[in-house]
Design a protein around this motif. Structure first.
Motif: not given
Length: 169
Positions: A118-126
């Motif tokens: 898997t690939l994860s990210v903590d994405a900003s609302d933008t």
């Protein structure tokens, strides 16, 4: 800069890129996130690049790639470990021109090559809609504290399918 549509070049982050990359980081936050975060939140977020030595160590400790147009950095992405996008930022003047997608695709290819599932990210609302378009699925909402401010983001993940033609045991 080159015209829109010109495919950028890709190269690894070098220590001498620190000031330029830190400025891309600050400019992207300052100009691209104002609809989702207030002035105090953006200032706290941008401040994480103020200590350029620490910022450089963070980038050098990860796999960090730069997108270049006419030999000038226009964006960067960093992969923490083999499976987490830590940072992805582009110059505001090239936002929407495919630089972010180019960088994300390169890092996804690298993660697959490193056998990440898997690939994860903590994405900003933008950035949330951008990552959704790339096939990332929201997992959970989070709040992080930076310089006395609380910023919301969304943990997202994308399942990486096995490469075509790969034999399974």
């Amino acid at each position: 800069m080159s015209a829109t549509g010109t495919k950028p070049a890709l190269r690894p982050f070098l220590p001498q890129d620190t000031a330029t990359v830190a400025q891309i980081f600050r400019d992207a936050i300052g100009e691209l996130t104002e609809d989702d975060y207030d002035d105090a939140q953006r200032a706290a977020w941008m401040a994480s690049a103020d200590d350029e030595e620490s910022f450089a160590k963070r980038l050098a400790g990860q796999t960090t790639l730069l997108a270049l147009r006419d030999s000038e950095p226009v964006g960067f992405i960093s992969l923490k470990g083999n499976d987490h996008i830590d940072m992805l930022y582009v110059r505001p003047e090239v936002a929407g021109e495919g630089i972010g997608t180019f960088l994300a695709t390169a890092i996804e290819t690298l993660a697959r090559g490193r056998k990440a599932k898997t690939l994860s990210v903590d994405a900003s609302d933008t950035a949330l809609p951008f990552f959704e378009k790339l096939g990332f699925k929201p997992q959970l909402r989070q709040s992080i504290a930076l310089e006395g401010e609380w910023l919301a983001n969304t943990k997202m993940a994308k399942t990486l399918e096995a490469s075509a033609g790969r034999e399974r045991p």
